[in-house]
Design a protein around this motif. Sequence first.
Motif, PDB file in Angstrom:
ATOM      1  N   HIS A 127     -26.625   1.528   6.297  1.00 44.90           N
ATOM      2  CA  HIS A 127     -26.571   1.296   4.862  1.00 44.90           C
ATOM      3  C   HIS A 127     -26.264  -0.178   4.621  1.00 44.90           C
ATOM      4  O   HIS A 127     -25.655  -0.843   5.455  1.00 44.90           O
ATOM      5  CB  HIS A 127     -25.458   2.146   4.220  1.00 44.90           C
ATOM      6  CG  HIS A 127     -25.751   3.604   4.201  1.00 44.90           C
ATOM      7  ND1 HIS A 127     -26.600   4.183   3.303  1.00 44.90           N
ATOM      8  CD2 HIS A 127     -25.320   4.614   5.000  1.00 44.90           C
ATOM      9  CE1 HIS A 127     -26.668   5.473   3.522  1.00 44.90           C
ATOM     10  NE2 HIS A 127     -25.908   5.768   4.559  1.00 44.90           N
ATOM     11  N   SER A 128     -26.650  -0.667   3.472  1.00 49.67           N
ATOM     12  CA  SER A 128     -26.358  -2.057   3.125  1.00 49.67           C
ATOM     13  C   SER A 128     -24.860  -2.217   2.893  1.00 49.67           C
ATOM     14  O   SER A 128     -24.143  -1.246   2.616  1.00 49.67           O
ATOM     15  CB  SER A 128     -27.118  -2.459   1.856  1.00 49.67           C
ATOM     16  OG  SER A 128     -26.573  -1.787   0.733  1.00 49.67           O
ATOM     17  N   TYR A 129     -24.391  -3.444   3.000  1.00 48.13           N
ATOM     18  CA  TYR A 129     -22.986  -3.726   2.730  1.00 48.13           C
ATOM     19  C   TYR A 129     -22.614  -3.289   1.305  1.00 48.13           C
ATOM     20  O   TYR A 129     -21.529  -2.768   1.071  1.00 48.13           O
ATOM     21  CB  TYR A 129     -22.677  -5.219   2.903  1.00 48.13           C
ATOM     22  CG  TYR A 129     -22.621  -5.666   4.334  1.00 48.13           C
ATOM     23  CD1 TYR A 129     -21.508  -5.403   5.119  1.00 48.13           C
ATOM     24  CD2 TYR A 129     -23.675  -6.365   4.914  1.00 48.13           C
ATOM     25  CE1 TYR A 129     -21.435  -5.817   6.446  1.00 48.13           C
ATOM     26  CE2 TYR A 129     -23.613  -6.776   6.234  1.00 48.13           C
ATOM     27  CZ  TYR A 129     -22.496  -6.507   7.000  1.00 48.13           C
ATOM     28  OH  TYR A 129     -22.428  -6.903   8.303  1.00 48.13           O
ATOM     29  N   GLU A 130     -23.530  -3.507   0.378  1.00 44.59           N
ATOM     30  CA  GLU A 130     -23.278  -3.155  -1.014  1.00 44.59           C
ATOM     31  C   GLU A 130     -23.121  -1.646  -1.180  1.00 44.59           C
ATOM     32  O   GLU A 130     -22.235  -1.179  -1.901  1.00 44.59           O
ATOM     33  CB  GLU A 130     -24.403  -3.677  -1.917  1.00 44.59           C
ATOM     34  CG  GLU A 130     -24.447  -5.186  -2.026  1.00 44.59           C
ATOM     35  CD  GLU A 130     -25.084  -5.889  -0.818  1.00 44.59           C
ATOM     36  OE1 GLU A 130     -25.707  -5.220   0.044  1.00 44.59           O
ATOM     37  OE2 GLU A 130     -24.936  -7.116  -0.733  1.00 44.59           O
ATOM     38  N   ASP A 131     -23.987  -0.865  -0.515  1.00 45.60           N
ATOM     39  CA  ASP A 131     -23.877   0.597  -0.585  1.00 45.60           C
ATOM     40  C   ASP A 131     -22.569   1.077   0.029  1.00 45.60           C
ATOM     41  O   ASP A 131     -21.912   1.971  -0.497  1.00 45.60           O
ATOM     42  CB  ASP A 131     -25.045   1.278   0.134  1.00 45.60           C
ATOM     43  CG  ASP A 131     -26.328   1.254  -0.665  1.00 45.60           C
ATOM     44  OD1 ASP A 131     -26.286   0.900  -1.866  1.00 45.60           O
ATOM     45  OD2 ASP A 131     -27.388   1.590  -0.090  1.00 45.60           O
ATOM     46  N   ALA A 134     -19.714   0.283  -2.382  1.00 46.29           N
ATOM     47  CA  ALA A 134     -19.703   1.190  -3.531  1.00 46.29           C
ATOM     48  C   ALA A 134     -19.253   2.587  -3.125  1.00 46.29           C
ATOM     49  O   ALA A 134     -18.467   3.222  -3.826  1.00 46.29           O
ATOM     50  CB  ALA A 134     -21.090   1.245  -4.168  1.00 46.29           C
ATOM     51  N   THR A 135     -19.719   3.066  -1.994  1.00 47.92           N
ATOM     52  CA  THR A 135     -19.373   4.410  -1.537  1.00 47.92           C
ATOM     53  C   THR A 135     -17.890   4.538  -1.215  1.00 47.92           C
ATOM     54  O   THR A 135     -17.246   5.514  -1.587  1.00 47.92           O
ATOM     55  CB  THR A 135     -20.207   4.786  -0.297  1.00 47.92           C
ATOM     56  OG1 THR A 135     -21.590   4.756  -0.648  1.00 47.92           O
ATOM     57  CG2 THR A 135     -19.844   6.166   0.221  1.00 47.92           C
ATOM     58  N   LEU A 136     -17.353   3.552  -0.524  1.00 51.32           N
ATOM     59  CA  LEU A 136     -15.956   3.621  -0.099  1.00 51.32           C
ATOM     60  C   LEU A 136     -14.997   3.009  -1.118  1.00 51.32           C
ATOM     61  O   LEU A 136     -13.791   2.949  -0.882  1.00 51.32           O
ATOM     62  CB  LEU A 136     -15.793   2.937   1.261  1.00 51.32           C
ATOM     63  CG  LEU A 136     -16.602   3.557   2.408  1.00 51.32           C
ATOM     64  CD1 LEU A 136     -16.347   2.795   3.703  1.00 51.32           C
ATOM     65  CD2 LEU A 136     -16.288   5.029   2.573  1.00 51.32           C
ATOM     66  N   GLU A 137     -15.549   2.536  -2.224  1.00 49.33           N
ATOM     67  CA  GLU A 137     -14.772   1.906  -3.286  1.00 49.33           C
ATOM     68  C   GLU A 137     -13.931   0.743  -2.757  1.00 49.33           C
ATOM     69  O   GLU A 137     -12.736   0.645  -2.990  1.00 49.33           O
ATOM     70  CB  GLU A 137     -13.898   2.933  -4.006  1.00 49.33           C
ATOM     71  CG  GLU A 137     -14.704   3.978  -4.742  1.00 49.33           C
ATOM     72  CD  GLU A 137     -13.857   4.988  -5.491  1.00 49.33           C
ATOM     73  OE1 GLU A 137     -12.815   5.410  -4.950  1.00 49.33           O
ATOM     74  OE2 GLU A 137     -14.254   5.341  -6.610  1.00 49.33           O
ATOM     75  N   LEU A 138     -14.604  -0.121  -2.019  1.00 50.14           N
ATOM     76  CA  LEU A 138     -13.999  -1.333  -1.485  1.00 50.14           C
ATOM     77  C   LEU A 138     -14.783  -2.527  -2.008  1.00 50.14           C
ATOM     78  O   LEU A 138     -15.945  -2.405  -2.373  1.00 50.14           O
ATOM     79  CB  LEU A 138     -14.056  -1.332   0.052  1.00 50.14           C
ATOM     80  CG  LEU A 138     -13.326  -0.214   0.787  1.00 50.14           C
ATOM     81  CD1 LEU A 138     -13.694  -0.227   2.264  1.00 50.14           C
ATOM     82  CD2 LEU A 138     -11.827  -0.350   0.605  1.00 50.14           C
ATOM     83  N   SER A 139     -14.149  -3.683  -2.003  1.00 54.39           N
ATOM     84  CA  SER A 139     -14.882  -4.890  -2.366  1.00 54.39           C
ATOM     85  C   SER A 139     -15.744  -5.300  -1.171  1.00 54.39           C
ATOM     86  O   SER A 139     -15.498  -4.886  -0.038  1.00 54.39           O
ATOM     87  CB  SER A 139     -13.912  -6.013  -2.720  1.00 54.39           C
ATOM     88  OG  SER A 139     -13.225  -6.442  -1.553  1.00 54.39           O
ATOM     89  N   LYS A 144     -16.491  -6.289   4.796  1.00 57.17           N
ATOM     90  CA  LYS A 144     -16.787  -7.191   5.909  1.00 57.17           C
ATOM     91  C   LYS A 144     -15.562  -7.396   6.801  1.00 57.17           C
ATOM     92  O   LYS A 144     -15.677  -7.402   8.033  1.00 57.17           O
ATOM     93  CB  LYS A 144     -17.317  -8.521   5.385  1.00 57.17           C
ATOM     94  CG  LYS A 144     -18.703  -8.371   4.761  1.00 57.17           C
ATOM     95  CD  LYS A 144     -19.217  -9.669   4.191  1.00 57.17           C
ATOM     96  CE  LYS A 144     -20.595  -9.461   3.581  1.00 57.17           C
ATOM     97  NZ  LYS A 144     -21.149 -10.700   3.051  1.00 57.17           N
ATOM     98  N   THR A 145     -14.395  -7.532   6.217  1.00 54.71           N
ATOM     99  CA  THR A 145     -13.165  -7.719   6.984  1.00 54.71           C
ATOM    100  C   THR A 145     -12.838  -6.468   7.790  1.00 54.71           C
ATOM    101  O   THR A 145     -12.563  -6.537   8.991  1.00 54.71           O
ATOM    102  CB  THR A 145     -11.991  -8.065   6.054  1.00 54.71           C
ATOM    103  OG1 THR A 145     -12.295  -9.272   5.361  1.00 54.71           O
ATOM    104  CG2 THR A 145     -10.694  -8.221   6.822  1.00 54.71           C
TER     105      THR A 145
END
Length: 163
Positions: A127-131, A134-139, A144-145
Amino acid sequence: MNMDKQFQQWTIAHQEQSWSMARFLLKDEAEAEDVVQDAFIRLWQHRDTLSEARVKPWLLRVTRNLCLDRLRLERPRADSGPDELAGGEEPLASMQRSREGQVLQAAVMGLDEPYRSLVIMRDVQQHSYEDVAATLELSLPQVKTYLHRARKTLREQLTELRP
């Protein structure tokens, strides 16, 4: 568009990803099917409040949370091993057959949350970083961290296992 047709389109578009995540986390096809069914029932119940752009992350988050709830209830079973990876993807199937793949899968399953879900969603399911965010409700920076930390932990675990 009629909500029934919209829901049907959402089901077709997202059922495989939802089932793949559930199967990977639960390592049991029957339980994965139950969880996905529950997730889609919740999607049906919330269909009026979700926009098209929010359906996928919302559904994957619900699926993940239902899986985690089941895992908390049953705790690790003595007979459960690294049986299966996510959904029928050829590179994953060949990795699973190898000893290294089994060791890697066991290491991934041994990660704490949210690291496990991050690795599964980003590296296994791609999945993309953005997905993922959004899914895990993280920034995005958190994703990335945390993903960096998860990969570092996996690298360290796998290095310790080498002869």
